[in-house]
Design a protein around this motif. Structure first.
Motif, PDB file in Angstrom:
ATOM      1  N   SER A 165     -44.226 -10.265   9.042  1.00 33.06           N
ATOM      2  CA  SER A 165     -43.040  -9.739   8.356  1.00 33.06           C
ATOM      3  C   SER A 165     -43.430  -8.732   7.275  1.00 33.06           C
ATOM      4  O   SER A 165     -42.785  -7.686   7.122  1.00 33.06           O
ATOM      5  N   SER A 166     -44.490  -9.037   6.531  1.00 34.34           N
ATOM      6  CA  SER A 166     -44.948  -8.096   5.505  1.00 34.34           C
ATOM      7  C   SER A 166     -45.270  -6.741   6.125  1.00 34.34           C
ATOM      8  O   SER A 166     -44.914  -5.687   5.584  1.00 34.34           O
ATOM      9  N   SER A 167     -45.945  -6.774   7.266  1.00 30.29           N
ATOM     10  CA  SER A 167     -46.363  -5.529   7.918  1.00 30.29           C
ATOM     11  C   SER A 167     -45.215  -4.837   8.635  1.00 30.29           C
ATOM     12  O   SER A 167     -45.101  -3.608   8.593  1.00 30.29           O
ATOM     13  N   ARG A 168     -44.378  -5.604   9.305  1.00 28.00           N
ATOM     14  CA  ARG A 168     -43.244  -4.996  10.030  1.00 28.00           C
ATOM     15  C   ARG A 168     -42.332  -4.230   9.086  1.00 28.00           C
ATOM     16  O   ARG A 168     -41.836  -3.155   9.422  1.00 28.00           O
ATOM     17  N   MET A 169     -42.094  -4.787   7.899  1.00 26.71           N
ATOM     18  CA  MET A 169     -41.201  -4.101   6.975  1.00 26.71           C
ATOM     19  C   MET A 169     -41.833  -2.821   6.438  1.00 26.71           C
ATOM     20  O   MET A 169     -41.133  -1.842   6.173  1.00 26.71           O
ATOM     21  N   VAL A 170     -43.152  -2.816   6.302  1.00 24.66           N
ATOM     22  CA  VAL A 170     -43.834  -1.568   5.945  1.00 24.66           C
ATOM     23  C   VAL A 170     -43.571  -0.520   7.022  1.00 24.66           C
ATOM     24  O   VAL A 170     -43.218   0.633   6.724  1.00 24.66           O
ATOM     25  N   ILE A 171     -43.749  -0.920   8.273  1.00 18.96           N
ATOM     26  CA  ILE A 171     -43.510   0.001   9.394  1.00 18.96           C
ATOM     27  C   ILE A 171     -42.079   0.528   9.352  1.00 18.96           C
ATOM     28  O   ILE A 171     -41.831   1.738   9.466  1.00 18.96           O
ATOM     29  N   ASN A 172     -41.124  -0.376   9.180  1.00 15.25           N
ATOM     30  CA  ASN A 172     -39.709   0.017   9.183  1.00 15.25           C
ATOM     31  C   ASN A 172     -39.398   1.043   8.107  1.00 15.25           C
ATOM     32  O   ASN A 172     -38.742   2.064   8.362  1.00 15.25           O
ATOM     33  N   PHE A 173     -39.859   0.773   6.889  1.00  7.94           N
ATOM     34  CA  PHE A 173     -39.531   1.681   5.789  1.00  7.94           C
ATOM     35  C   PHE A 173     -40.280   2.996   5.892  1.00  7.94           C
ATOM     36  O   PHE A 173     -39.729   4.067   5.586  1.00  7.94           O
ATOM     37  N   MET A 174     -41.521   2.955   6.314  1.00  8.36           N
ATOM     38  CA  MET A 174     -42.282   4.199   6.476  1.00  8.36           C
ATOM     39  C   MET A 174     -41.619   5.117   7.501  1.00  8.36           C
ATOM     40  O   MET A 174     -41.373   6.308   7.241  1.00  8.36           O
ATOM     41  N   LEU A 175     -41.324   4.567   8.673  1.00 10.91           N
ATOM     42  CA  LEU A 175     -40.809   5.402   9.757  1.00 10.91           C
ATOM     43  C   LEU A 175     -39.345   5.793   9.525  1.00 10.91           C
ATOM     44  O   LEU A 175     -38.935   6.903   9.870  1.00 10.91           O
ATOM     45  N   ALA A 176     -38.569   4.881   8.913  1.00 10.08           N
ATOM     46  CA  ALA A 176     -37.186   5.238   8.576  1.00 10.08           C
ATOM     47  C   ALA A 176     -37.169   6.340   7.533  1.00 10.08           C
ATOM     48  O   ALA A 176     -36.367   7.284   7.608  1.00 10.08           O
ATOM     49  N   GLY A 177     -38.062   6.234   6.556  1.00 13.09           N
ATOM     50  CA  GLY A 177     -38.130   7.265   5.525  1.00 13.09           C
ATOM     51  C   GLY A 177     -38.481   8.622   6.094  1.00 13.09           C
ATOM     52  O   GLY A 177     -37.909   9.641   5.697  1.00 13.09           O
ATOM     53  N   LYS A 178     -39.413   8.627   7.032  1.00 15.29           N
ATOM     54  CA  LYS A 178     -39.785   9.895   7.666  1.00 15.29           C
ATOM     55  C   LYS A 178     -38.628  10.456   8.486  1.00 15.29           C
ATOM     56  O   LYS A 178     -38.285  11.639   8.385  1.00 15.29           O
ATOM     57  N   LEU A 179     -37.999   9.602   9.284  1.00 13.82           N
ATOM     58  CA  LEU A 179     -36.906  10.056  10.142  1.00 13.82           C
ATOM     59  C   LEU A 179     -35.728  10.577   9.336  1.00 13.82           C
ATOM     60  O   LEU A 179     -35.153  11.623   9.662  1.00 13.82           O
ATOM     61  N   LEU A 180     -35.376   9.847   8.282  1.00 18.85           N
ATOM     62  CA  LEU A 180     -34.176  10.189   7.513  1.00 18.85           C
ATOM     63  C   LEU A 180     -34.454  11.166   6.373  1.00 18.85           C
ATOM     64  O   LEU A 180     -33.528  11.592   5.684  1.00 18.85           O
ATOM     65  N   GLY A 181     -35.727  11.507   6.175  1.00 22.77           N
ATOM     66  CA  GLY A 181     -36.065  12.410   5.085  1.00 22.77           C
ATOM     67  C   GLY A 181     -35.823  11.811   3.721  1.00 22.77           C
ATOM     68  O   GLY A 181     -35.431  12.510   2.776  1.00 22.77           O
ATOM     69  N   ARG A 182     -36.101  10.493   3.596  1.00 21.62           N
ATOM     70  CA  ARG A 182     -35.844   9.798   2.336  1.00 21.62           C
ATOM     71  C   ARG A 182     -37.157   9.253   1.772  1.00 21.62           C
ATOM     72  O   ARG A 182     -37.641   8.202   2.195  1.00 21.62           O
ATOM     73  N   LYS A 183     -37.709   9.948   0.810  1.00 17.86           N
ATOM     74  CA  LYS A 183     -38.983   9.550   0.211  1.00 17.86           C
ATOM     75  C   LYS A 183     -38.898   8.169  -0.428  1.00 17.86           C
ATOM     76  O   LYS A 183     -39.885   7.419  -0.463  1.00 17.86           O
ATOM     77  N   GLU A 184     -37.716   7.803  -0.921  1.00 21.57           N
ATOM     78  CA  GLU A 184     -37.591   6.513  -1.581  1.00 21.57           C
ATOM     79  C   GLU A 184     -37.838   5.354  -0.617  1.00 21.57           C
ATOM     80  O   GLU A 184     -38.319   4.285  -1.027  1.00 21.57           O
ATOM     81  N   LEU A 185     -37.525   5.551   0.653  1.00 14.99           N
ATOM     82  CA  LEU A 185     -37.826   4.509   1.643  1.00 14.99           C
ATOM     83  C   LEU A 185     -39.328   4.432   1.895  1.00 14.99           C
ATOM     84  O   LEU A 185     -39.886   3.334   2.047  1.00 14.99           O
ATOM     85  N   ILE A 186     -39.982   5.573   1.939  1.00 12.66           N
ATOM     86  CA  ILE A 186     -41.440   5.588   2.091  1.00 12.66           C
ATOM     87  C   ILE A 186     -42.094   4.906   0.891  1.00 12.66           C
ATOM     88  O   ILE A 186     -43.080   4.159   1.043  1.00 12.66           O
ATOM     89  N   ASP A 187     -41.549   5.112  -0.292  1.00 16.55           N
ATOM     90  CA  ASP A 187     -42.089   4.461  -1.493  1.00 16.55           C
ATOM     91  C   ASP A 187     -41.955   2.941  -1.400  1.00 16.55           C
ATOM     92  O   ASP A 187     -42.847   2.199  -1.849  1.00 16.55           O
ATOM     93  N   ILE A 188     -40.856   2.462  -0.820  1.00 17.15           N
ATOM     94  CA  ILE A 188     -40.714   1.024  -0.597  1.00 17.15           C
ATOM     95  C   ILE A 188     -41.789   0.541   0.381  1.00 17.15           C
ATOM     96  O   ILE A 188     -42.402  -0.514   0.193  1.00 17.15           O
ATOM     97  N   GLY A 189     -42.026   1.338   1.416  1.00 13.70           N
ATOM     98  CA  GLY A 189     -43.086   1.009   2.356  1.00 13.70           C
ATOM     99  C   GLY A 189     -44.441   0.931   1.678  1.00 13.70           C
ATOM    100  O   GLY A 189     -45.251   0.031   1.955  1.00 13.70           O
TER     101      GLY A 189
END
Length: 242
Positions: A66-90
């Motif tokens: 779960s720790s790793s999956r959520m990193v994946i989710n936020f990293m890739l969502a941040g890239k797709l949506l152009g939202r750096k704040e999601l990448i920062d959560i990742g």
């Protein structure tokens, strides 16, 4: 009286645009909107257990998948949506994976953590697949600009789990370092294959794609040949169908 089975009665209608980029992008936004305001533990890592209404439970418990999956989710969502704040959560989550789940003295990752302390040091290839994928996602999202962490985790996986004579990874090593020879499985190797493809896409290092290809051949050709062409789930130590 209806002749329809209960399962058919409960099926939901599939939206017309289910496979469209528009639907999938909105679905990603909806998932991010659920987790973004409630998942970050400011003392480290992510809260991982929620009721359907978003209320947290078991707040001190962390599991490496779960720790790793959520990193994946936020990293890739941040890239797709152009939202750096999601990448920062990742990045916040990946920092926890490396500073809390990883135990330097054991050169391994805790499968579970409780109250920010390693709890279960069993070593599962399944969990390591997601650690590799998390670092690949960080590289893909631009959270890091080097390939060192992907390479380091891959080398650790090879050292701990790779069975060169089988063309596959073993599943489990006890906290005391004893290999569990009672079981070999397809599932951990499937996720490892996914992670290796992600590592190749992130770094363009062909050794990851080469290893993914070996896994694919092992399970879809060599071992499927023992099971009338089916992809089997469970195997013995010698990779005989079980």
């Amino acid at each position: 009286m209806s002749s329809e089975s209960p399962a058919k009665k409960q099926m939901l209608a599939v939206p017309d645009n289910f496979f469209s980029a528009e639907f999938l992008t909105q679905h990603i936004k909806d998932i991010a909107a659920f987790y973004e305001p409630r998942i970050v533990d400011e003392t480290g890592g992510f809260f991982q257990s929620f009721y359907i209404d978003g209320e947290k439970f078991n707040p001190g418990f962390r599991q490496i998948v779960s720790s790793s999956r959520m990193v994946i989710n936020f990293m890739l969502a941040g890239k797709l949506l152009g939202r750096k704040e999601l990448i920062d959560i990742g990045k916040h989550g990946l920092d926890y994976v490396e500073k809390v789940h990883y135990v330097k003295e054991k050169d391994g990752y805790a499968f579970t953590v409780r109250d920010h302390k390693p709890e279960d040091m069993i070593q599962q290839a399944y969990g390591y697949a997601f650690i590799l994928a998390a670092h690949a996602a960080a590289r893909t999202a631009g959270a890091v600009t080097h390939n060192d962490d992907v390479a380091r985790v891959f080398d650790l996986i090879e050292k701990k789990f790779w069975l060169p004579d089988k063309g596959a990874y073993l599943d489990t090593i006890s906290a005391d370092g004893v290999i569990d020879d009672a079981y070999r499985g397809q599932n951990s190797n499937m996720h490892m294959c996914e992670a290796l493809i992600a590592a190749f896409e992130a770094t363009q290092d062909k050794r990851y794609l080469d290893r993914a290809t070996v896994l694919a051949v092992t399970f879809t050709k060599t071992l499927a040949g023992k099971a009338d062409g089916f992809i089997w789930e469970h195997y013995t130590k010698e990779f005989e169908i079980d």
